[in-house]
Design an enzyme around this catalytic site. Structure first.
Site, short mmCIF file in Angstrom:
data_model
loop_
_atom_site.label_atom_id
_atom_site.label_comp_id
_atom_site.label_asym_id
_atom_site.label_seq_id
_atom_site.Cartn_x
_atom_site.Cartn_y
_atom_site.Cartn_z
N HIS A 124 -0.65 1.09 -10.81
CA HIS A 124 -0.51 2.22 -9.89
C HIS A 124 0.93 2.72 -9.86
O HIS A 124 1.85 2.02 -10.27
CB HIS A 124 -0.92 1.82 -8.47
CG HIS A 124 -2.41 1.74 -8.28
ND1 HIS A 124 -3.12 0.60 -8.59
CD2 HIS A 124 -3.31 2.63 -7.83
CE1 HIS A 124 -4.41 0.81 -8.32
NE2 HIS A 124 -4.55 2.03 -7.86
N LYS A 150 3.03 2.64 -4.29
CA LYS A 150 1.94 1.84 -3.69
C LYS A 150 2.51 0.58 -3.04
O LYS A 150 3.36 -0.10 -3.61
CB LYS A 150 0.90 1.48 -4.76
CG LYS A 150 -0.32 0.79 -4.16
CD LYS A 150 -1.53 0.88 -5.06
CE LYS A 150 -2.73 0.15 -4.49
NZ LYS A 150 -3.19 0.74 -3.23
N MET A 175 -2.91 11.41 -0.26
CA MET A 175 -4.35 11.64 -0.12
C MET A 175 -4.64 12.68 0.96
O MET A 175 -5.57 13.47 0.83
CB MET A 175 -5.07 10.32 0.19
CG MET A 175 -5.39 9.48 -1.03
SD MET A 175 -6.34 10.38 -2.30
CE MET A 175 -7.85 10.76 -1.42
N1 LIG Z 1 -10.24 4.22 -1.27
C1 LIG Z 1 -9.77 5.13 -2.13
O1 LIG Z 1 -10.51 5.77 -2.90
C2 LIG Z 1 -8.29 5.39 -2.13
C3 LIG Z 1 -7.49 4.72 -1.26
N2 LIG Z 1 -6.17 5.00 -1.15
C4 LIG Z 1 -5.45 4.31 -0.09
O2 LIG Z 1 -5.15 5.26 0.93
C5 LIG Z 1 -3.95 4.88 1.60
C6 LIG Z 1 -2.97 6.04 1.60
O3 LIG Z 1 -2.56 6.32 0.30
P1 LIG Z 1 -1.52 7.51 -0.01
O4 LIG Z 1 -2.09 8.81 0.45
O5 LIG Z 1 -1.12 7.37 -1.42
O6 LIG Z 1 -0.30 7.09 0.94
P2 LIG Z 1 0.78 8.00 1.68
O7 LIG Z 1 1.85 7.07 2.16
O8 LIG Z 1 1.15 9.15 0.81
O9 LIG Z 1 -0.02 8.60 2.93
C7 LIG Z 1 -0.33 7.89 4.09
C8 LIG Z 1 -0.09 8.84 5.25
O10 LIG Z 1 -0.57 8.25 6.46
C9 LIG Z 1 0.41 8.46 7.45
N3 LIG Z 1 0.31 7.53 8.57
C10 LIG Z 1 0.63 6.23 8.61
N4 LIG Z 1 0.43 5.73 9.84
C11 LIG Z 1 -0.05 6.76 10.60
C12 LIG Z 1 -0.45 6.89 11.96
N5 LIG Z 1 -0.39 5.86 12.81
N6 LIG Z 1 -0.88 8.09 12.38
C13 LIG Z 1 -0.97 9.14 11.55
N7 LIG Z 1 -0.59 9.08 10.25
C14 LIG Z 1 -0.15 7.90 9.79
C15 LIG Z 1 1.72 8.32 6.70
O11 LIG Z 1 2.80 8.81 7.45
P3 LIG Z 1 4.28 8.19 7.18
O12 LIG Z 1 4.64 8.61 5.80
O13 LIG Z 1 5.09 8.79 8.27
O14 LIG Z 1 4.13 6.70 7.29
C16 LIG Z 1 1.39 9.14 5.45
O15 LIG Z 1 1.57 10.52 5.67
C17 LIG Z 1 -3.46 3.62 0.88
O16 LIG Z 1 -3.94 2.47 1.57
C18 LIG Z 1 -4.14 3.71 -0.49
O17 LIG Z 1 -4.28 2.48 -1.13
C19 LIG Z 1 -5.58 5.94 -1.93
C20 LIG Z 1 -6.31 6.63 -2.84
C21 LIG Z 1 -7.75 6.42 -3.03
O1 LIG Z 2 -2.79 3.63 -3.47
C1 LIG Z 2 -3.39 4.34 -4.31
O2 LIG Z 2 -2.87 5.31 -4.84
C2 LIG Z 2 -4.78 3.99 -4.63
N1 LIG Z 2 -5.35 3.08 -3.90
C3 LIG Z 2 -6.68 2.60 -4.02
C4 LIG Z 2 -6.64 1.13 -4.37
O3 LIG Z 2 -5.88 0.37 -3.75
O4 LIG Z 2 -7.41 0.71 -5.25
C5 LIG Z 2 -7.54 3.46 -4.90
C6 LIG Z 2 -6.84 4.10 -6.06
O5 LIG Z 2 -6.74 3.20 -7.12
C7 LIG Z 2 -5.51 4.71 -5.68
#
Ligand SMILES: NC(=O)C1=CN([C@@H]2O[C@H](COP(=O)(O)OP(=O)(O)OC[C@H]3O[C@@H](n4cnc5c(N)ncnc54)[C@H](OP(=O)(O)O)[C@@H]3O)[C@@H](O)[C@H]2O)C=CC1
Ligand SMILES: O=C(O)C1=N[C@H](C(=O)O)C[C@H](O)C1
Length: 273
Positions: A158, A162, A15
């Site tokens: 997903h 995830k 993201m």
């Molecule tokens: N609400 C919505 O519409 C959506 C929500 N999500 C949610 O967003 C979250 C992230 O998803 P996604 O992008 O796929 O996951 P990723 O694992 O690809 O990305 C998360 C990022 O956050 C970093 N991170 C973790 N802890 C820290 C910290 N303390 N300081 C700085 N950076 C940090 C991770 O680093 P590292 O890899 O080093 O741990 C990683 O780069 C999930 O909870 C997902 O469910 C996702 C899509 C849509």
């Molecule tokens: O982890 C994801 O990728 C996503 N997380 C969110 C969720 O937990 O519903 C939103 C989306 O579905 C993608």
């Protein structure tokens, strides 16, 4: 008004990179900072290059506070422990905090609610327009079709990376169904079934989670009656739908009084009457 300066935390994540590209493409916002965890190999690198945009002149840092101090808002799709920490910093800096992170515990939610006394927070398990409209439809359907005639089951799938289940979206849709039925989700959810489960509990809202491949996010709410079945569903095909929603939320929250808001507030989607 000046373009809103936004910091992306978790900048190297799935993201995070989508958010950087979306900020670059949308009017009214600019990338003010990019944060990754201490020890990340990405620290010091240009955020634009990481996101495939070429150099933007914004270096990824592991020090969030100075980045927040120079910004108007933070977009946070990271992990629960990081998000609760960022909520404290955003409240300190008095900037908007948009939270997409899922899998938060009750304790995490309490910390976020405490931060919302000083910060304007928008938090949602799904930032897309489609899912938030779906939640309105689910609430209406659950209200119209009572538990004596229709059982509600929520199915999500997903990608293989995830880490939390049920998804934040599944829980958001479950809350919408529970609201429609005038019940508490906590007291009426069936989160896992295995072995000799016995018959389905009357009025339960069931959840099932599938994981595999590169699926961005599929959700179905099934209302199962005797002799008929209604399925309300949404398929996310591109993470940009979440990123655009997050930017929209930040712009909506700018200048608004501190509090904890949802995407339904941002989108003006009313609740079932
Ligand atoms: N609400 C919505 O519409 C959506 C929500 N999500 C949610 O967003 C979250 C992230 O998803 P996604 O992008 O796929 O996951 P990723 O694992 O690809 O990305 C998360 C990022 O956050 C970093 N991170 C973790 N802890 C820290 C910290 N303390 N300081 C700085 N950076 C940090 C991770 O680093 P590292 O890899 O080093 O741990 C990683 O780069 C999930 O909870 C997902 O469910 C996702 C899509 C849509
Ligand atoms: O982890 C994801 O990728 C996503 N997380 C969110 C969720 O937990 O519903 C939103 C989306 O579905 C993608």
């Amino acid at each position: 008004m000046n373009d809103m300066g936004l910091v992306v935390v978790g900048a190297a994540g799935r993201m995070g990179q989508t958010l950087i590209r979306t900020i670059h493409a949308m009017p009214g916002v600019r990338l003010a900072g990019a944060v990754e965890r201490a020890g990340s190999a990405h620290v010091g690198h240009d955020a634009g290059e990481l996101a495939g945009l070429g150099k933007l002149g914004v270096a990824i840092t592991d020090d969030p506070l100075p980045a927040f101090a120079k910004a108007d808002g933070v977009l946070d799709f990271t992990a629960p422990a990081a998000t609760t920490e960022f909520a404290g910093y955003a409240a300190q800096a008095r900037i908007v905090h948009v939270i997409g992170t899922t899998g938060c515990s009750a304790g995490d939610e309490a910390k976020i609610a405490a931060a919302a006394r000083h910060a304007t927070i928008v938090k949602s398990g799904n930032m897309s327009l489609g899912v938030n409209l779906l939640a309105v439809l689910v609430e209406q359907a659950a209200q119209a079709l009572g538990p004596e005639d229709f059982d509600i089951e929520i199915l999500e799938m997903h990608h293989r990376h995830k880490v939390d289940a049920p998804s934040g979206t599944a829980l958001l849709l479950g809350e919408a169904a529970a609201t429609g039925r005038g019940i508490s989700l906590g007291e009426h959810s069936a989160r896992a079934r295995d072995g000799h489960t016995g018959v389905r509990e009357d009025g339960a809202i069931g959840f099932a989670s599938l994981r595999g491949g590169s699926v961005v996010g599929d959700h179905s709410v099934i209302l199962a009656g005797t002799g008929e079945r209604i399925t309300l569903s949404h398929q996310a095909e591109d993470r940009a739908i979440f990123a655009r929603g997050a930017v929209k939320a930040a712009l909506w929250a700018r200048g608004r009084k501190p509090g904890l808001y949802s995407m339904r507030d941002v989108l003006g989607l009313s609740r079932a009457g």
